[in-house]
Scaffold this active site. Structure first.
Site, PDB file in Angstrom:
ATOM      1  N   GLU A  92       8.727 -11.854   8.278  1.00 14.44           N
ATOM      2  CA  GLU A  92       8.508 -10.706   9.157  1.00 14.44           C
ATOM      3  C   GLU A  92       9.574  -9.635   8.946  1.00 14.44           C
ATOM      4  OE1 GLU A  92      11.314 -10.601  11.161  1.00 14.44           O
ATOM      5  OE2 GLU A  92      11.801 -12.570  10.380  1.00 14.44           O
ATOM      6  N   GLU A 137      12.629 -12.233   7.288  1.00 14.15           N
ATOM      7  CA  GLU A 137      11.876 -11.748   6.118  1.00 14.15           C
ATOM      8  C   GLU A 137      11.079 -12.869   5.430  1.00 14.15           C
ATOM      9  OE1 GLU A 137      14.480  -9.900   3.298  1.00 14.15           O
ATOM     10  OE2 GLU A 137      15.302  -8.474   4.749  1.00 14.15           O
TER      11      GLU A 137
END
Length: 350
Positions: A175, A318
């Site tokens: 994310e 991430e």
């Protein structure tokens, strides 16, 4: 709602009989039984997910879902909201970001999806599935409508289904969204019944003063919205995020298509909590990569029953930790494909 409902309805349990067969196979490899620890557990779990003892090489992708959060207007982040758009554009560039460098090392492809970035990215490499330009401020009311929460999950389902159709047989979730540890903490506080101070951390290097305010903001949001912990969609809509919903959708699709999904750190674990809340069978399709250094991570993992593989002080997000674990998962598969079997009559000592 139709896509979410039909996908959930078609999720089956992992194949327990195949897992028993794989356990016997793993026990028969040229080693003391249990001596490869977690690798053996991974191989057995994968066999139940794929429904075969003939585990194949991996085609890997990490799905990075990006969105912004209205809660940033409360001043509880160490970076401005514009960083979300900047990083979303850079994650997709090979090797530039943390997850980029790790995915390059692991031979994994990166797929970046804009679910709700508060900017027009105009980047052809980023998949645009924007539902809205960021959520509302959860300290003032629901982060989004129930319909928007469903939409976010369905975006993840659709992206995952497309990748699976293209031959990817393992996915990781990642994310990007400035402020997203706040809704994640709110989700975990709601589901576990913990006070926000127990599950709220510094995020991207938050100061102690801002951390105290962050806890207060979460308490206020929970008091105003009163999310129903028995209704995962209600929790997601009232105190969640669009990228959190999209990652949950990837996990839901993976379970329905018999594809393992690797969860990342704290925010990805909050997504897993939503997915499992919608369908408990999803738990067995998820591989928990690492324990994040974020404060609520251990509580969240323990609540869901996960046993993370790595503890390396990671808290970047991430999908970096999840992608790093592709190597461990491949080692588990190669263990079953490459190691010799032994005969007890030949090697009694093992």
């Amino acid at each position: 709602m139709h896509l979410l409902k039909s996908t959930l309805q078609n999720i089956q349990e992992v194949d327990q009989e195949i897992m028993k067969e794989e356990r016997k196979k793993v026990d028969g490899l040229l080693k003391p039984q249990g001596s490869l620890g977690v690798l053996e557990k991974i191989a057995v779990q994968l066999s139940g997910i794929y429904r075969t003892t003939d585990l194949k090489p991996l085609k890997k992708a990490v799905v990075v879902c990006a969105a912004d959060h209205g809660i940033v207007e409360e001043g509880i982040t160490s970076a401005p909201q514009e960083v979300t758009a900047f990083m979303t554009n850079n994650i997709i560039v090979e090797g530039k970001s943390g997850v980029g460098a790790i995915s390059k090392t692991m031979g994994a492809d990166i797929v970046v999806v804009d679910v709700g970035v508060n900017a027009d990215l105009d980047n052809p490499k980023v998949i645009s599935r924007k539902i809205r330009r960021g959520t509302n401020n959860l300290a003032k009311g629901p982060a989004m409508s129930r319909e928007e929460a469903i939409q976010s999950i369905e975006v993840g389902i659709e992206i995952a289904n497309t990748l699976i159709e293209e031959g990817y047989n393992i996915l990781a979730t990642g994310e990007m969204g400035i402020g997203n540890t706040t809704p994640s903490s709110a989700i975990i506080a709601t589901l576990t019944g913990k006070d926000p101070i127990e599950v709220t951390g510094i995020g991207a290097n938050l100061s102690e003063k801002k951390l105290k305010k962050k806890v207060e903001v979460i308490r206020k949001g929970l008091e105003i919205n009163k999310p129903n912990k028995k209704d995962a969609l209600d929790v997601l809509a009232k105190v969640g995020g669009l990228e959190i919903g999209a990652m949950a959708g990837v996990m839901i699709a993976g379970a329905q298509r018999h594809i393992p999904v690797v969860i990342d750190g704290f925010i990805s674990t909050a997504s897993a909590a939503i997915a499992i809340g919608l369908e408990p069978k999803i738990f067995d399709y998820l591989l928990c990569s690492h324990i994040s250094l974020e404060k609520g991570a251990k509580i969240a993992s323990s609540f869901l029953g996960f046993e993370p593989y790595l503890d390396m002080g990671l808290r970047l997000g991430e999908g970096s930790g999840a992608t790093l674990n592709f190597g461990i998962i491949e080692a588990a598969i190669n263990m079953t494909r490459e190691m010799e079997f032994y005969s007890k009559t030949e090697i009694e000592v093992i």
